[in-house]
Design an enzyme around this catalytic site. Structure first.
Site, mmCIF file in Angstrom:
data_model
loop_
_atom_site.group_PDB
_atom_site.id
_atom_site.type_symbol
_atom_site.label_atom_id
_atom_site.label_comp_id
_atom_site.label_asym_id
_atom_site.label_seq_id
_atom_site.Cartn_x
_atom_site.Cartn_y
_atom_site.Cartn_z
ATOM 1 N N CYS A 1 -16.264 -31.577 -2.495
ATOM 2 C CA CYS A 1 -16.951 -31.798 -3.773
ATOM 3 C C CYS A 1 -18.042 -30.734 -3.960
ATOM 4 O O CYS A 1 -18.853 -30.516 -3.064
ATOM 5 C CB CYS A 1 -17.535 -33.219 -3.766
ATOM 6 S SG CYS A 1 -19.146 -33.406 -4.511
ATOM 7 N N TYR B 1 -17.944 -35.992 0.017
ATOM 8 C CA TYR B 1 -16.568 -35.516 0.162
ATOM 9 C C TYR B 1 -16.749 -34.033 0.457
ATOM 10 O O TYR B 1 -17.447 -33.345 -0.290
ATOM 11 C CB TYR B 1 -15.743 -35.624 -1.122
ATOM 12 C CG TYR B 1 -15.737 -36.965 -1.814
ATOM 13 C CD1 TYR B 1 -15.657 -38.155 -1.095
ATOM 14 C CD2 TYR B 1 -15.777 -37.034 -3.211
ATOM 15 C CE1 TYR B 1 -15.644 -39.380 -1.752
ATOM 16 C CE2 TYR B 1 -15.753 -38.252 -3.871
ATOM 17 C CZ TYR B 1 -15.683 -39.427 -3.141
ATOM 18 O OH TYR B 1 -15.666 -40.625 -3.789
ATOM 19 N N PHE C 1 -20.750 -30.634 -5.717
ATOM 20 C CA PHE C 1 -22.132 -31.129 -5.686
ATOM 21 C C PHE C 1 -22.589 -31.373 -4.247
ATOM 22 O O PHE C 1 -23.735 -31.116 -3.896
ATOM 23 C CB PHE C 1 -22.259 -32.423 -6.509
ATOM 24 C CG PHE C 1 -21.998 -32.214 -7.977
ATOM 25 C CD1 PHE C 1 -22.924 -31.561 -8.775
ATOM 26 C CD2 PHE C 1 -20.819 -32.653 -8.557
ATOM 27 C CE1 PHE C 1 -22.687 -31.345 -10.133
ATOM 28 C CE2 PHE C 1 -20.568 -32.446 -9.910
ATOM 29 C CZ PHE C 1 -21.502 -31.792 -10.697
ATOM 30 N N CYS C 2 -21.654 -31.844 -3.401
ATOM 31 C CA CYS C 2 -21.975 -32.063 -1.985
ATOM 32 C C CYS C 2 -22.157 -30.723 -1.274
ATOM 33 O O CYS C 2 -23.063 -30.559 -0.441
ATOM 34 C CB CYS C 2 -20.868 -32.857 -1.301
ATOM 35 S SG CYS C 2 -20.543 -34.458 -2.075
#
Length: 296
Positions: free
Chosen positions: A34, A31, A36-37
């Site tokens: 996001c 996403y 973490f992404c």
């Protein structure tokens, strides 16, 4: 005289990063908004690794139906044989190990980060990955990346801090008020993969839901009434750790901690929380240096 040690280190790192790029095919399931992404993208971009992005629909998630692991980011890596890497910190540690050390196959490197099921205090079963902040290097390679032991310890400490603390300050800050929640969801729907109706629904219902979820998160992580204060304090703590005498925590070039912190904070760009952070903390000079070095 040859290049100074820092420059030599940079040259080595650069050539190490260029070696496998051709042989490494990467696809990132994500996403866009996001943290973490975003952290994984910051790492891949900085190392100049080409990758394809598959934006996952957060409601149906059919793009990752091939995977029993149902979270993003997921990185599919093909270095001769296809391989699925889960968890942002594992992805970063494994790929960095692969770039620095050409001894092991990526498959072998990934096996050094085994998933382990654990149960939280509340009895919820979660998957954790062992060794996720370690690079799996031999002595010589370790010396090359971490000239002194303290450098490695510091990098691991702050990578963990980004995952365990900094990330949890994002939602309560971007969904702090109904107005901010709506602006955040507007951004999420614009940047994400939604159908038209789904997007409208997600924007309004999601904004209301996340406004309440953020209050719950605030309680869970024992944040102050004004969550901005926690954000400012965390960000200034980071700036202080980098110190006045270094461009980055990694010295003249960012290390994995720099990339993690930058990746997490970047998801607030364009939102009120980000502008407030820039105005009320000392992060701006470091943040701009990170932007420049990643652009390069």
């Amino acid at each position: 005289a040859g290049p100074c040690p820092a420059a030599r280190q940079r040259l080595r790192e650069h050539s190490a990063a260029e070696l496998p790029a051709g042989s490494l095919q990467l696809t990132l399931y994500q996403y866009k908004t996001c943290p973490f992404c975003s952290k994984v993208r910051a790492f891949l971009d900085y190392h100049g690794l080409p990758y394809e992005i598959v934006e996952v629909n957060p409601i149906m998630r059919k793009e990752i139906k091939f995977s029993s692991y149902r979270k993003v980011p997921i990185l599919l890596a093909n270095a001769g044989s296809p391989l699925q890497l889960n968890d942002s910190s594992v992805i970063i540690s494994a790929i960095k190990t692969y770039l620095v050390s050409r001894r092991n196959s990526l498959e072998e490197i990934v096996s050094f980060y085994p998933p382990v099921k654990t149960v939280t205090e509340k009895g919820k079963e979660v998957v954790e990955y062992e060794n996720k902040y370690w690079l799996m290097l031999d002595e010589k390679e370790t010396k090359r990346v971490y000239p002194v032991k303290e450098v490695r310890v510091e990098e691991m400490k702050w990578r963990k801090w980004a995952d365990d603390w900094l990330v949890h300050l994002i939602s309560p800050n971007v969904y702090r008020t109904p107005k901010e929640a709506l602006a955040s969801f507007d951004y999420i729907v614009r940047e994400g993969k939604f159908g038209t109706l789904e997007g409208l629904f997600a924007k309004y219902v999601g904004a209301v839901a996340m406004f309440f979820v953020s209050k719950r998160l605030k309680k869970r992580h024992q944040l102050r009434d004004d969550v901005r204060e926690d954000l400012y304090e965390a960000v200034n703590e980071w700036v202080k750790a980098v110190g006045k005498n270094r461009l980055f925590m990694g010295g003249n070039q960012p290390n994995l901690a720099d990339l993690a912190v930058y990746g997490v904070l970047r998801v607030m760009e364009g939102l009120e929380a980000f502008d407030d952070m820039m105005a009320h903390t000392n992060i701006q000079p470091w943040y701009q240096r990170m932007e420049e070095v990643i652009e390069k």
